[in-house]
Scaffold this active site. Structure first.
Site, short mmCIF file in Angstrom:
data_model
loop_
_atom_site.label_atom_id
_atom_site.label_comp_id
_atom_site.label_asym_id
_atom_site.label_seq_id
_atom_site.Cartn_x
_atom_site.Cartn_y
_atom_site.Cartn_z
N ASN A 264 56.73 37.58 1.34
CA ASN A 264 56.82 36.93 2.65
C ASN A 264 57.04 35.44 2.47
OD1 ASN A 264 54.17 35.50 2.59
ND2 ASN A 264 53.42 37.58 2.41
N LYS B 12 36.76 41.30 10.00
CA LYS B 12 36.74 41.07 8.55
C LYS B 12 35.34 40.73 8.05
CE LYS B 12 41.46 40.48 8.20
NZ LYS B 12 42.45 40.80 7.18
N PHE C 206 41.90 33.24 7.33
CA PHE C 206 42.97 32.64 8.13
C PHE C 206 43.51 33.69 9.09
CE2 PHE C 206 44.44 28.39 6.89
CZ PHE C 206 43.42 28.08 6.01
N LYS D 291 39.61 39.04 14.63
CA LYS D 291 39.78 39.13 13.17
C LYS D 291 38.52 38.67 12.46
CE LYS D 291 44.04 38.94 12.09
NZ LYS D 291 45.40 38.44 11.95
N PRO E 104 44.54 46.64 -0.46
CA PRO E 104 43.14 46.35 -0.16
C PRO E 104 43.06 45.06 0.65
CG PRO E 104 43.66 45.79 -2.44
CD PRO E 104 44.86 46.51 -1.88
N ASP E 105 42.09 44.97 1.53
CA ASP E 105 41.88 43.72 2.27
C ASP E 105 40.90 42.86 1.47
OD1 ASP E 105 40.97 41.69 4.10
OD2 ASP E 105 41.93 42.86 5.68
N ILE E 106 41.44 41.83 0.85
CA ILE E 106 40.64 41.00 -0.07
C ILE E 106 39.54 40.28 0.70
CG2 ILE E 106 40.74 39.18 -1.82
CD1 ILE E 106 43.79 39.82 -2.05
O1 C5P Z 1 44.81 40.85 8.85
P1 C5P Z 1 45.50 39.59 8.53
O2 C5P Z 1 46.45 39.70 7.37
O3 C5P Z 1 46.13 38.89 9.68
O4 C5P Z 1 44.31 38.64 8.06
C1 C5P Z 1 44.52 37.37 7.56
C2 C5P Z 1 43.39 36.96 6.68
O5 C5P Z 1 42.98 38.02 5.84
C3 C5P Z 1 43.76 35.85 5.73
O6 C5P Z 1 42.61 35.10 5.46
C4 C5P Z 1 44.24 36.60 4.51
O7 C5P Z 1 44.16 35.82 3.33
C5 C5P Z 1 43.28 37.76 4.48
N1 C5P Z 1 43.83 39.00 3.91
C6 C5P Z 1 43.34 39.45 2.70
N2 C5P Z 1 43.80 40.63 2.19
C7 C5P Z 1 44.71 41.37 2.86
C8 C5P Z 1 45.20 40.91 4.10
C9 C5P Z 1 44.75 39.72 4.59
O8 C5P Z 1 42.52 38.78 2.09
N3 C5P Z 1 45.14 42.48 2.36
#
Ligand code: C5P
Length: 408
Positions: free
Chosen positions: A219, A352, A334, A348, A314-316
């Protein structure tokens, strides 16, 4: 005397009019020797005592002298200059400059800069003993010292001794070595490094998810905001690990940058660097990766383009935010949104499980730009709106908020 390095620190030196101005040149030399970057501003009265040429030669930068100079303003506007610095030093600080600063008078470059800055100001007063002891000057100094807030005013000197005018008493400007020590104390002592001893993990940039050995999904994130945040945290003394996806930015000095490509690599490196006190997840992590990455380059085939099966990354941020022993004390995410910033960012934040979320409206030009407009939403319902400003300024504001959080 302390000998702390000022490497990477930025000092704006305002040279007022007084015989002590010659000592400002020695101060610049000492500052440069200790690693600081110095820009100077010479008042018309100051220019009666030292030349702009000397200051320019010693600082290595053009000298700012007047408010209404189109060339200066387009190079770096005076407001920007006042924010560029980590510390503003006035040496010599004359009775006139002190009076203006104490009363918010802004009618020339020096006084306007003093009013516009968001950094601490160090005054090195220099004036005749009668002037220094005059209740008006003393009241102005007390007033300046009494202003509350994140950026205050510190004073070094004046020393007592024989003065150029032949009188004796307090009024001599502090010696350059003493002013340097005061600067080092402010920039590298507990005041200047409120995050000393804190560990931070910052993610930045995009991720790159391979399709085959030569292609991938990524991206437009430039990484500029995340790099600026990592730098600002390090400037405040934090020990920073910056986990960066592929970007075209140099590694900032004074922190540990780790290169990764995919979201899973980013997650592994983040986890490896926990526990930490602070996590700022600013990376634009790809939501999906390709399921079954081809081991060889996918060939163009007569049957048309291949279809790619995607699976969720994975959502870090959500992982880091999970309650547990290694959860950082402060987790910041963010939210890049194109509409309904507040509602989406708050949703969000709770989804999260992070503590704060920096919402930015990306319907405007943000990707790769040097400026950003953000709102900081906190779990307790707070919202701080930071109108468009440089990504460096946004980062410094965030780092200052983080420092305040830990101070409290
Ligand atoms: O869900 P979204 O991508 O909009 O969320 C944004 C936030 O989540 C940012 O802080 C981004 O660094 C984090 N993020 C993450 N891992 C992912 C997707 C988003 O840490 N797979």
């Amino acid at each position: 005397m302390t000998t702390a390095s000022l490497s990477g620190r930025k000092v704006l030196l305002i040279v007022g009019g007084g015989i002590a101005a010659y000592k400002a040149l020695e101060l610049v030399r000492l500052l440069k020797k200790s690693g600081a970057e110095v820009m100077s501003l010479l008042t018309p009265a100051g220019a009666e005592f030292v030349t702009p040429m000397s200051l320019a030669a010693l600082t290595g930068h053009p000298v700012r002298q007047a408010l209404f100079m189109p060339e200066d303003e387009t190079a770096m506007g005076h407001i920007e200059l006042s924010r560029w610095a980590d510390l503003v030093v006035v040496a010599p600080a004359t009775a006139g400059l002190i009076a203006k600063a104490a009363n918010g008078l802004a009618d020339d470059l020096a006084s306007t800069t003093l009013l516009a800055t968001d950094k601490k100001v160090l005054l090195a007063p220099a004036m005749n003993v009668r002037m220094w002891l005059h209740p008006a000057v003393q009241a102005n100094v007390a007033r300046l010292k009494g202003f509350d807030g994140f950026h205050g005013v510190a004073v070094v000197g004046p020393d007592e001794g024989e003065m150029a005018c032949g009188e004796f008493g307090p009024g001599r400007m502090a010696e350059p070595a003493a002013i340097l020590a005061a600067i080092q104390g402010l920039l590298t002592g507990p005041d200047g490094r409120p995050l000393a001893g804190r560990r931070a993990v910052v993610t930045a940039g995009p991720t790159f998810e391979p399709i085959d050995p030569v292609r991938g999904l990524t991206n437009r994130s430039s990484g500029k905001q995340g790099y600026a945040i990592a730098t600002a945290l390090a400037e405040l003394g934090a020990e920073v690990t910056l986990v960066s996806g592929p970007v075209a930015l140099d590694a900032p000095v004074g922190l540990n940058r780790i290169w990764v490509e995919s979201a899973r690599e980013m997650q592994a490196e983040v986890q490896k660097h926990l526990p930490a006190d602070i996590a700022v997840m600013s990376a634009a992590v790809a939501d999906w990766r390709v399921d079954g990455v081809a081991s060889g380059k996918i060939k163009k085939a007569p049957g048309g383009p291949p279809s790619l099966a995607l699976i969720e990354n994975p959502d870090i941020l959500a992982g880091v935010s999970k309650p547990g022993k290694s959860r950082p004390k402060l987790v910041i995410g963010f939210a890049a949104e194109t509409s309904d910033l507040e509602a989406n960012a708050r949703a969000k934040l709770s989804r999260k499980g992070c503590d704060w979320i920096v919402g930015n409206d990306v319907s405007d030009d943000v990707f790769g730009a040097d400026g950003n407009a953000v709102t900081l939403f906190t779990k307790d319902g707070g919202a701080d709106v930071w109108p468009r400003q440089s990504k460096t300024e946004v980062a410094r504001k965030l780092a200052a908020r983080i420092a305040d959080h830990f101070k409290a």
